[in-house]
Design an enzyme around this catalytic site. Structure first.
Site, PDB file in Angstrom:
ATOM      1  N   SER A  54      -7.308  -7.029  48.472  1.00  0.00           N
ATOM      2  CA  SER A  54      -6.374  -6.243  49.287  1.00  0.00           C
ATOM      3  C   SER A  54      -6.131  -4.844  48.739  1.00  0.00           C
ATOM      4  O   SER A  54      -5.613  -3.988  49.459  1.00  0.00           O
ATOM      5  CB  SER A  54      -5.042  -6.978  49.417  1.00  0.00           C
ATOM      6  OG  SER A  54      -4.411  -7.080  48.157  1.00  0.00           O
ATOM      7  N   LYS A 110       0.623  -5.542  44.490  1.00  0.00           N
ATOM      8  CA  LYS A 110       0.668  -4.637  45.643  1.00  0.00           C
ATOM      9  C   LYS A 110       1.197  -3.272  45.219  1.00  0.00           C
ATOM     10  O   LYS A 110       1.860  -3.123  44.208  1.00  0.00           O
ATOM     11  CB  LYS A 110       1.589  -5.193  46.746  1.00  0.00           C
ATOM     12  CG  LYS A 110       1.176  -6.550  47.271  1.00  0.00           C
ATOM     13  CD  LYS A 110      -0.140  -6.486  47.980  1.00  0.00           C
ATOM     14  CE  LYS A 110      -0.551  -7.884  48.441  1.00  0.00           C
ATOM     15  NZ  LYS A 110      -1.890  -7.935  48.907  1.00  0.00           N
TER      16      LYS A 110
END
Length: 142
Positions: A54, A110
């Protein structure tokens, strides 16, 4: 009666005492080093492995990331659930947290894009923060 010491016994005893002192010194330093390493690992720096793609192209699956924990506070679970000395993450920083959607304990890595009070939108696959489009590239890793 005369003492029945072997010749050179005092030298041997002094060497044995020196060896015992040497072992004790090394073991004390080793224990202190292990304690210091554990404290640094628990409160200052932690190593993480990126598990998903990601974050491509900046971080790929399998990359190691070192996380500096002090800016986000020290957790004191014995005293309270709050973090001592914590601050809010800044835009662009990487954060590591427990994934909520996973049943087993898994950490997610993230990048922070929104701060408290920000309005985030995706318009035609472009990120818009507080009515301003972000400038970024759509490059993909090869």
């Amino acid at each position: 009666m005369s003492s029945s010491k072997k010749p050179g016994a005092s030298w041997l005893e002094s060497r044995a005492n020196d060896f015992r002192h040497l072992i004790r010194d090394y073991s004390e330093h080793l224990v202190l080093a292990v304690i210091a390493a554990l404290l640094v690992r628990m409160f200052v720096v932690s190593a993480y492995v990126a598990r998903s793609d990601s974050m491509i192209p900046t971080i790929e699956a399998g990359d190691f990331v070192l996380g500096y924990r002090l800016p986000f506070g020290i957790s004191m679970p014995v005293f309270s659930s709050a973090r001592w000395g914590a601050r809010v993450p800044r835009r662009g920083e990487l954060v590591v947290f427990n994934c909520a959607e996973e049943k087993r304990e898994r950490l997610c890595l993230k990048r922070v894009i929104g701060l408290p009070g920000d309005r985030l939108e995706m318009v035609n696959q472009r990120l818009k923060i507080n009515d301003h489009f972000c400038k970024y590239s759509h490059e993909k890793a090869l």
